[in-house]
Design a protein around this motif. Structure first.
Motif, mmCIF file in Angstrom:
data_model
loop_
_atom_site.group_PDB
_atom_site.id
_atom_site.type_symbol
_atom_site.label_atom_id
_atom_site.label_comp_id
_atom_site.label_asym_id
_atom_site.label_seq_id
_atom_site.Cartn_x
_atom_site.Cartn_y
_atom_site.Cartn_z
ATOM 1 N N SER A 149 11.383 -6.072 9.691
ATOM 2 C CA SER A 149 12.692 -5.671 9.144
ATOM 3 C C SER A 149 13.171 -6.654 8.094
ATOM 4 N N SER A 150 12.948 -7.943 8.337
ATOM 5 C CA SER A 150 13.374 -8.965 7.381
ATOM 6 C C SER A 150 12.613 -8.859 6.070
ATOM 7 N N VAL A 151 11.287 -8.691 6.141
ATOM 8 C CA VAL A 151 10.474 -8.553 4.930
ATOM 9 C C VAL A 151 10.894 -7.307 4.152
ATOM 10 N N HIS A 152 11.132 -6.241 4.867
ATOM 11 C CA HIS A 152 11.548 -4.995 4.237
ATOM 12 C C HIS A 152 12.871 -5.168 3.505
ATOM 13 N N GLY A 153 13.841 -5.738 4.172
ATOM 14 C CA GLY A 153 15.159 -5.890 3.571
ATOM 15 C C GLY A 153 15.155 -6.804 2.359
ATOM 16 N N ALA A 154 14.320 -7.846 2.412
ATOM 17 C CA ALA A 154 14.313 -8.831 1.329
ATOM 18 C C ALA A 154 13.556 -8.345 0.097
ATOM 19 N N ASP A 155 12.407 -7.672 0.290
ATOM 20 C CA ASP A 155 11.521 -7.412 -0.849
ATOM 21 C C ASP A 155 11.082 -5.961 -1.027
ATOM 22 N N PRO B 30 13.113 -2.832 -0.242
ATOM 23 C CA PRO B 30 14.148 -1.863 0.157
ATOM 24 C C PRO B 30 13.873 -0.454 -0.359
ATOM 25 N N ASP B 31 12.989 -0.333 -1.362
ATOM 26 C CA ASP B 31 12.655 0.978 -1.919
ATOM 27 C C ASP B 31 11.700 1.766 -1.035
ATOM 28 N N VAL B 32 11.047 1.085 -0.087
ATOM 29 C CA VAL B 32 10.099 1.739 0.811
ATOM 30 C C VAL B 32 10.820 2.190 2.075
ATOM 31 N N GLN B 33 10.598 3.415 2.475
ATOM 32 C CA GLN B 33 11.211 3.903 3.715
ATOM 33 C C GLN B 33 10.532 3.229 4.911
ATOM 34 N N LEU B 34 11.329 2.649 5.816
ATOM 35 C CA LEU B 34 10.802 1.986 7.011
ATOM 36 C C LEU B 34 11.393 2.613 8.260
ATOM 37 N N ARG B 35 10.512 2.883 9.225
ATOM 38 C CA ARG B 35 10.942 3.373 10.527
ATOM 39 C C ARG B 35 10.184 2.603 11.604
ATOM 40 N N HIS B 36 10.884 2.204 12.666
ATOM 41 C CA HIS B 36 10.256 1.538 13.807
ATOM 42 C C HIS B 36 10.007 2.568 14.910
ATOM 43 N N LEU C 271 0.820 -1.207 0.000
ATOM 44 C CA LEU C 271 0.000 0.000 0.000
ATOM 45 C C LEU C 271 0.858 1.262 0.000
ATOM 46 N N ALA C 272 1.964 1.219 0.740
ATOM 47 C CA ALA C 272 2.852 2.387 0.781
ATOM 48 C C ALA C 272 3.378 2.720 -0.614
ATOM 49 N N ARG C 273 3.622 1.697 -1.422
ATOM 50 C CA ARG C 273 4.113 1.931 -2.783
ATOM 51 C C ARG C 273 3.102 2.680 -3.650
ATOM 52 N N THR C 274 1.820 2.612 -3.277
ATOM 53 C CA THR C 274 0.788 3.336 -4.027
ATOM 54 C C THR C 274 0.534 4.716 -3.434
ATOM 55 N N ARG C 275 1.219 5.042 -2.333
ATOM 56 C CA ARG C 275 0.996 6.311 -1.643
ATOM 57 C C ARG C 275 2.303 7.108 -1.631
ATOM 58 N N ARG C 276 2.865 7.343 -0.457
ATOM 59 C CA ARG C 276 4.065 8.174 -0.347
ATOM 60 C C ARG C 276 5.302 7.362 0.024
ATOM 61 N N ASN C 277 5.169 6.047 -0.057
ATOM 62 C CA ASN C 277 6.302 5.124 0.029
ATOM 63 C C ASN C 277 6.999 5.125 1.391
ATOM 64 N N SER C 278 6.208 5.288 2.455
ATOM 65 C CA SER C 278 6.785 5.340 3.792
ATOM 66 C C SER C 278 5.947 4.520 4.759
ATOM 67 N N VAL C 279 6.604 3.692 5.582
ATOM 68 C CA VAL C 279 5.930 2.855 6.570
ATOM 69 C C VAL C 279 6.574 3.069 7.931
ATOM 70 N N VAL C 280 5.729 3.239 8.944
ATOM 71 C CA VAL C 280 6.166 3.190 10.332
ATOM 72 C C VAL C 280 5.604 1.911 10.937
ATOM 73 N N SER C 281 6.470 1.081 11.496
ATOM 74 C CA SER C 281 6.054 -0.145 12.174
ATOM 75 C C SER C 281 6.052 0.124 13.675
ATOM 76 N N SER C 282 4.900 -0.149 14.312
ATOM 77 C CA SER C 282 4.741 0.251 15.710
ATOM 78 C C SER C 282 4.445 -0.955 16.593
ATOM 79 N N GLU C 283 5.198 -1.095 17.677
ATOM 80 C CA GLU C 283 5.040 -2.189 18.645
ATOM 81 C C GLU C 283 5.694 -1.742 19.957
#
Length: 369
Positions: free
Chosen positions: A208-214, A216-222, A180-192
């Motif tokens: 983190s593993s899913v992000h790194g493997a498939d 990497p173009d999406v910005q991820l922040r925890h 979904l982020a790829r169809t928007r502004r390409n940014s995900v915050v993972s919260s836990e």
């Protein structure tokens, strides 16, 4: 033209009233030749309990499994406070989620320009807000076992709820968020809460593993869930997509909803896994507001969230994104012309009831047709 099988479950309280406005929009789409629907309707929640002694019947569950999409109004109310826990109105909704494997809950928080002053936050903080919370819906503490209240020998009681996640549950919800982020502004915050919960440690590791493997173009922040809640109130427009578990998603999505001014404004989607052969997925769409029994039957309910839920069905289940955009534009147009239900009313606006807001939205649809 494809015929889309749509199951309507109005439910309880204002669910019946706001669903009536959705029926009007569906009929308009049919009449205009923009989409074709095969519609069935059934009971859920307290209405179903009154009819058959269960919060949803087996027949309704069969219809739900066969539908291309389900629209649900709302369930619950004090009338059913005394029914057994397993038969409470909310159990019907929980069964739909569980039996149809609706693991991904999408909760948009969008602030229409005309409503920026209706938020409890300053206009500059919410004007243009567009946040999407992706909540894992079938795991975590709401479904974990054991879930008990035990009488202890010293006369005290002990209550236990269990937070459980397996890695596949985290992986699939993370993929939904990244896609979904790829169809928007390409940014995900993972919260836990990996600082105090082992489920949070696993959550962060798998995302983190899913992000790194498939992805990497999406910005991820925890971000820890409590900090995320604080930042949603402090500077909400910093977020694009937030992915989180069932418990924290429940809380964060309600926080985000109130940034827009009213729970009556926001739709939601609950999606199941994609079937490999058909390419379809089970899906349920509903407003985030409750049954509001205190205003039920009084023509006071805001139907925008229910109509928006139809828009999400058009977008995510039927591939009719352009028509969904037209519905969104019609809602924005009605608001820009000053039409308001009581929950979002302000000085100088035109106060209307449930049907009046439906009239205004349909008029906007006609205007741009």
């Amino acid at each position: 033209m494809a015929v889309h099988k749509l199951l309507l479950l109005p439910g309880d309280g204002i669910g019946v009233e706001v669903m009536a406005q959705v029926k009007r929009v569906v009929k308009w789409l049919d009449t205009q030749g923009l989409a074709s629907f095969a519609i069935e309707e059934d009971l859920v929640g307290g209405a179903a309990y009154d009819d058959c002694g269960a919060p949803i019947s087996e027949e309704a569950m069969t219809r739900a499994a066969e539908a291309d999409a389900i629209l649900l109004g709302a369930v619950g109310g004090p009338k059913w406070d005394g029914v057994p826990y397993a038969l409470r109105p909310e159990a019907g909704l929980l069964r739909l989620r569980k039996d149809l494997h609706l693991f991904a809950n999408l909760r948009p928080a969008i602030c229409y320009p005309a409503l920026a002053d209706a938020s409890s936050l300053k206009r500059e903080l919410v004007e243009g807000l567009d946040v999407l919370i992706v909540r894992e819906l079938t795991g975590g503490v709401y479904f974990g076992e054991p879930k008990t209240i035990t009488n202890l020998s010293d006369g005290q009681k002990r209550a236990v709820d269990t937070q459980v996640y397996e890695s596949y549950e985290i992986e699939r919800i993370a993929r939904v968020a990244f896609d979904l982020a790829r169809t928007r502004r390409n940014s995900v915050v993972s919260s836990e809460k990996h600082n105090v919960m082992m489920s949070g440690v696993l959550w962060k590791e798998v995302v983190s593993s899913v992000h790194g493997a498939d992805y990497p173009d999406v910005q991820l922040r925890h971000q820890l869930a409590d900090s995320c809640a604080m930042q949603l109130v402090r500077a909400p427009k910093q977020f694009d997509v937030i992915v989180t578990d069932n418990l924290f998603g429940d809380i964060l999505s309600d926080v985000a909803a109130m940034l827009t001014g009213s729970l009556g404004m926001l739709p939601s989607a609950s999606l199941g896994p994609m079937e490999e052969v058909s390419g379809k997925r089970s899906a349920l769409y509903e407003p985030v507001h409750g049954a509001a029994p205190d205003i039920a039957g009084k023509e006071l309910a805001n139907p925008i969230a229910m109509i928006g839920s139809l828009g999400m069905a058009l977008r995510y289940s039927f591939g009719l994104g352009e028509i969904a955009d037209r519905i969104d534009a019609a809602v924005a147009g009605a608001l820009a012309k000053g039409y308001r239900t009581g929950d979002i009313n302000a000085e100088g606006m035109t106060l209307v009831g449930t049907q009046g807001m439906g009239d205004a939205i349909l008029a906007e649809l006609e205007r741009v047709n």
